[in-house]
Structures are given as C-alpha cells and as structure tokens.
Design a protein around this motif. Sequence first.
Motif, PDB file in Angstrom:
ATOM      1  N   GLU A  14      -6.775 -63.403  46.924  1.00  0.00           N
ATOM      2  CA  GLU A  14      -5.994 -63.450  48.074  1.00  0.00           C
ATOM      3  C   GLU A  14      -4.643 -64.735  48.480  1.00  0.00           C
ATOM      4  O   GLU A  14      -3.980 -64.093  49.248  1.00  0.00           O
ATOM      5  CB  GLU A  14      -7.023 -64.464  48.593  1.00  0.00           C
ATOM      6  CG  GLU A  14      -8.486 -64.174  49.355  1.00  0.00           C
ATOM      7  CD  GLU A  14      -8.879 -64.930  49.786  1.00  0.00           C
ATOM      8  OE1 GLU A  14      -9.076 -65.758  50.507  1.00  0.00           O
ATOM      9  OE2 GLU A  14     -10.009 -64.251  50.563  1.00  0.00           O
ATOM     10  N   LYS A  15      -4.090 -65.037  47.373  1.00  0.00           N
ATOM     11  CA  LYS A  15      -3.680 -65.988  47.159  1.00  0.00           C
ATOM     12  C   LYS A  15      -1.998 -64.827  46.921  1.00  0.00           C
ATOM     13  O   LYS A  15      -0.786 -65.340  47.939  1.00  0.00           O
ATOM     14  CB  LYS A  15      -3.065 -66.940  46.550  1.00  0.00           C
ATOM     15  CG  LYS A  15      -1.420 -67.629  45.822  1.00  0.00           C
ATOM     16  CD  LYS A  15      -1.706 -68.616  44.139  1.00  0.00           C
ATOM     17  CE  LYS A  15      -0.733 -69.095  44.355  1.00  0.00           C
ATOM     18  NZ  LYS A  15      -0.418 -70.221  43.202  1.00  0.00           N
ATOM     19  N   GLN A  16      -1.814 -63.665  46.235  1.00  0.00           N
ATOM     20  CA  GLN A  16      -0.924 -62.721  46.296  1.00  0.00           C
ATOM     21  C   GLN A  16      -0.357 -62.057  47.301  1.00  0.00           C
ATOM     22  O   GLN A  16       0.670 -62.115  48.048  1.00  0.00           O
ATOM     23  CB  GLN A  16      -0.753 -61.732  44.912  1.00  0.00           C
ATOM     24  CG  GLN A  16      -0.947 -62.933  44.015  1.00  0.00           C
ATOM     25  CD  GLN A  16      -1.203 -61.769  42.685  1.00  0.00           C
ATOM     26  OE1 GLN A  16      -2.659 -60.965  41.961  1.00  0.00           O
ATOM     27  NE2 GLN A  16      -0.729 -61.492  42.035  1.00  0.00           N
ATOM     28  N   VAL A  17      -2.111 -61.440  48.064  1.00  0.00           N
ATOM     29  CA  VAL A  17      -1.556 -61.202  49.304  1.00  0.00           C
ATOM     30  C   VAL A  17      -0.691 -62.216  50.232  1.00  0.00           C
ATOM     31  O   VAL A  17       0.191 -61.846  51.238  1.00  0.00           O
ATOM     32  CB  VAL A  17      -2.612 -60.723  49.510  1.00  0.00           C
ATOM     33  CG1 VAL A  17      -3.106 -60.088  51.647  1.00  0.00           C
ATOM     34  CG2 VAL A  17      -3.258 -59.369  48.929  1.00  0.00           C
ATOM     35  N   LYS A  18      -1.401 -63.178  50.378  1.00  0.00           N
ATOM     36  CA  LYS A  18      -0.643 -63.954  51.115  1.00  0.00           C
ATOM     37  C   LYS A  18       0.638 -64.500  51.250  1.00  0.00           C
ATOM     38  O   LYS A  18       1.668 -64.366  51.899  1.00  0.00           O
ATOM     39  CB  LYS A  18      -1.387 -65.835  51.577  1.00  0.00           C
ATOM     40  CG  LYS A  18      -3.096 -65.037  51.558  1.00  0.00           C
ATOM     41  CD  LYS A  18      -3.535 -66.853  52.184  1.00  0.00           C
ATOM     42  CE  LYS A  18      -5.206 -66.884  52.719  1.00  0.00           C
ATOM     43  NZ  LYS A  18      -5.942 -67.886  52.282  1.00  0.00           N
ATOM     44  N   GLU A  19       1.291 -64.354  49.921  1.00  0.00           N
ATOM     45  CA  GLU A  19       2.339 -64.634  49.252  1.00  0.00           C
ATOM     46  C   GLU A  19       3.620 -63.462  49.895  1.00  0.00           C
ATOM     47  O   GLU A  19       4.208 -63.466  50.449  1.00  0.00           O
ATOM     48  CB  GLU A  19       2.256 -64.854  47.808  1.00  0.00           C
ATOM     49  CG  GLU A  19       2.370 -66.820  47.467  1.00  0.00           C
ATOM     50  CD  GLU A  19       2.188 -66.216  45.601  1.00  0.00           C
ATOM     51  OE1 GLU A  19       2.130 -65.209  45.337  1.00  0.00           O
ATOM     52  OE2 GLU A  19       1.856 -67.433  45.516  1.00  0.00           O
ATOM     53  N   GLN A  30       2.015 -52.143  53.497  1.00  0.00           N
ATOM     54  CA  GLN A  30       3.718 -52.999  52.604  1.00  0.00           C
ATOM     55  C   GLN A  30       2.784 -54.130  51.995  1.00  0.00           C
ATOM     56  O   GLN A  30       3.462 -53.868  50.879  1.00  0.00           O
ATOM     57  CB  GLN A  30       3.547 -53.719  54.067  1.00  0.00           C
ATOM     58  CG  GLN A  30       4.846 -52.803  54.989  1.00  0.00           C
ATOM     59  CD  GLN A  30       5.009 -53.893  56.308  1.00  0.00           C
ATOM     60  OE1 GLN A  30       5.067 -54.848  56.329  1.00  0.00           O
ATOM     61  NE2 GLN A  30       6.175 -53.376  57.375  1.00  0.00           N
ATOM     62  N   ILE A  31       1.639 -54.384  52.571  1.00  0.00           N
ATOM     63  CA  ILE A  31       0.566 -55.507  50.638  1.00  0.00           C
ATOM     64  C   ILE A  31       0.970 -54.044  50.285  1.00  0.00           C
ATOM     65  O   ILE A  31       1.339 -54.365  48.446  1.00  0.00           O
ATOM     66  CB  ILE A  31      -0.336 -55.492  51.350  1.00  0.00           C
ATOM     67  CG1 ILE A  31      -0.403 -57.149  51.928  1.00  0.00           C
ATOM     68  CG2 ILE A  31      -0.979 -55.958  49.989  1.00  0.00           C
ATOM     69  CD1 ILE A  31       0.267 -58.237  52.172  1.00  0.00           C
ATOM     70  N   ALA A  32       0.327 -53.000  50.099  1.00  0.00           N
ATOM     71  CA  ALA A  32       0.195 -52.099  49.375  1.00  0.00           C
ATOM     72  C   ALA A  32       1.474 -51.329  48.538  1.00  0.00           C
ATOM     73  O   ALA A  32       1.873 -51.738  47.667  1.00  0.00           O
ATOM     74  CB  ALA A  32      -0.364 -50.375  49.630  1.00  0.00           C
ATOM     75  N   SER A  33       2.067 -51.167  49.157  1.00  0.00           N
ATOM     76  CA  SER A  33       4.289 -51.429  48.444  1.00  0.00           C
ATOM     77  C   SER A  33       4.507 -52.297  47.365  1.00  0.00           C
ATOM     78  O   SER A  33       5.220 -52.399  46.691  1.00  0.00           O
ATOM     79  CB  SER A  33       5.332 -51.386  49.584  1.00  0.00           C
ATOM     80  OG  SER A  33       4.817 -50.009  50.496  1.00  0.00           O
ATOM     81  N   ALA A  34       3.863 -53.875  47.999  1.00  0.00           N
ATOM     82  CA  ALA A  34       4.273 -54.835  47.243  1.00  0.00           C
ATOM     83  C   ALA A  34       3.423 -54.783  46.578  1.00  0.00           C
ATOM     84  O   ALA A  34       4.293 -55.414  44.909  1.00  0.00           O
ATOM     85  CB  ALA A  34       4.076 -55.953  48.871  1.00  0.00           C
TER      86      ALA A  34
END
Length: 86
Positions: A14-19, A30-34
């Motif tokens: 969750e922390k990574q998604v929020k970052e 965009q999260i998937a790309s990151a």
Amino acid sequence: MNRVYVCSCFGVTEKQVKEHAEAGACTPRQIASACKAGTDCGSCVRRIQALLGRGDCPRRELLDRGAPALAAELPEAAPAALPEAA
C-alpha cells in the motif's frame, strides 16, 4: 514491520502505491506502469482503485492530450508545445 501487500504477484505494498500516487499516478494503469502492480493476475486492481480514490487527477488533462503523466516519463529535453484541444 507491518507491510500490507496490495499486489502479491509483484510484492507491491500500500505504501508503494500511495508513493506512486503522490508522484502523480492517478489511475491503476499508471500505477502498473510505475511498479507492475495489476499486470499479472489482476486481482489487485480494485484495491488499487480504492487506494487512489475518486479525487481529482491533476494530470488527467496531460494524459488526455497525450503528454507524459509521471515525472519518470518526461524527456530530458524541454517539452515541446502541446497542440490545443479542439
């Protein structure tokens, strides 16, 4: 250490998604790309959507015009002027 995993396929928390969201990602794509979350089995996509919420996406206009939405996607050179929407 208490880690809450969103994507067990790629170990994304969750922390990574929020970052990534704070860095400008405002859609699950965009999260998937990151970080690849949501690109394997797809069971985490709804959780990612919930974390992102339904708030305004400050970069949506850039995406609609075909411009890079994340800082990591920006070219090193100065960006060219974007054509105005019709």
